[in-house]
Design an enzyme around this catalytic site. Structure first.
Site: not given
Ligand code: 13P
Ligand code: G3H
Ligand code: ZN
Length: 329
Positions: A102, A124, A154, A201, A232, A234, A274-275, A277
């Site tokens: 990720d 990214d 991205e 977040g 993002g 969540s 993507n999830i 948070s």
């Molecule tokens: P959330 O913060 O909405 O869970 O997004 C996670 C994400 O995009 C990880 O790449």
């Molecule tokens: O997109 C970000 C993800 O929520 C990962 O977060 O970099 O704190 O592990 P992190």
């Molecule tokens: Zn992300």
């Protein structure tokens, strides 16, 4: 005898060793998701309980799965530990599971993940100018494809407050649909994350949630059949926020993407949602509640067990009620 070092590719499938189940790429998953109007959940993993909770849910619902590892997760848990636990998940569940990087921010990081058995990586380079984003992404695509690994990139900039993702709201920028065809053609990338108003977040909107579905629709028109990724994403379930706050937390104003918007995105070109948070909220609420109700407990299994159960429940809900990928394994 195990031949753990031996790694070879056969078309879609990457074998770690002759006697274990394979990790898969996202190619087939996305093809079916696009045609079926649903999305695959990409869940961030940082420790064993999170992995187990997600995999239990996916097994119960027979859902294909993307387990994704950020560079922060690699630093926290050690990439070898995470990789081996994901291997264990593949072996014990029998599910199609993709291991994905990720927000890889460099060719070197993506190469490292390709070399250590990931089946998908995200480069990214969205913070760079368009031409540079293309050249960095292309370099990753060439290396990854040579090794049977798929690549997500991205275009556009999401706001975010995570470790590796730090874009302030004023620097966030929607994806320009005029750029997507050229980007995909020049890079050869396999999927594309776009910015339509989501952010990383637990505090995604100040007022009414709004997403630019017009941009998603136009991107879908410019790239027919091509898998789009929503970061993002969540939904920040209010019952989880309430639990955190009830047991001593403080998350006023936490708000996510409404689930009906996620369902709409999944019915369009979005194949990966993507999830992260929501998993953090589930874990934190369960642990806070456990400590508040059981002040004498000090065995980590007593509070990490409920945290794992909470992850399982939130992921089951996502799979069945939001993503629509249950029974698609
Ligand atoms: P959330 O913060 O909405 O869970 O997004 C996670 C994400 O995009 C990880 O790449
Ligand atoms: O997109 C970000 C993800 O929520 C990962 O977060 O970099 O704190 O592990 P992190
Ligand atoms: Zn992300």
């Amino acid at each position: 005898m195990f031949f753990i070092d031996r790694l070879y590719n056969m078309g879609e499938i990457k074998f770690w060793e002759a006697n274990t189940m394979p990790l898969v790429t996202t190619t087939e998953m996305f093809k079916k998701a696009y045609a079926g109007g649903y999305a695959i959940g990409a869940f961030n993993v940082n420790n064993m309980e999170i992995i187990q909770g997600i995999v239990e849910a996916a097994t119960e619902e027979q859902a294909p799965l993307i387990l994704q590892v950020s560079s922060g997760a690699r630093k926290y848990a050690n990439t070898t530990y995470l990789t081996k636990m994901v291997e264990a998940a593949v072996e014990t569940s029998g599910l199609p599971i993709c291991l994905h990087l990720d927000h890889g921010d460099s060719f070197a990081l993506c190469k490292d993940c390709v070399d250590s058995g990931f089946t998908s990586v995200m480069i990214d380079a969205s913070a760079h100018p368009f031409a540079e984003n293309i050249s960095i992404t292309k370099q990753v695509v060439e290396y990854a494809h040579d090794h049977g690994v798929v690549v997500e990139a991205e275009l556009g900039k999401l706001a975010g407050i995570e470790d590796a993702v730090n874009v302030s709201a004023k620097d966030a920028a929607f994806t320009d649909p005029d750029q997507v065809q050229e980007f995909v053609e020049k890079t050869g990338v396999d999927s594309l994350a776009i910015a339509i108003g989501t952010s990383h977040g637990a505090y995604k909107f100040k007022g009414q949630p709004q997403l630019r579905f017009d941009i998603l629709e136009e991107v879908g028109r410019r790239l027919p059949g091509f898998p789009i990724v929503l970061h993002g994403a969540s939904s920040v379930p209010q019952e989880l926020v309430a639990k955190v706050n009830q047991y001593g937390g403080s998350m006023p104003g936490a708000q996510g993407v409404p689930e009906d918007m996620l369902r709409k995105a999944a019915s369009m070109a979005v194949c990966k949602i993507n999830i992260d948070s929501d998993l953090r909220l589930a874990v934190t609420g369960a642990i806070r509640e456990h400590f508040a109700l059981n002040p004498s407990h000090f065995d980590p299994r007593q509070y990490l067990g409920p945290a794992r159960d909470a992850v399982r429940e939130v992921v089951k809900h996502k799979i069945v009620d939001v993503l629509g990928c249950d029974h698609k394994a």
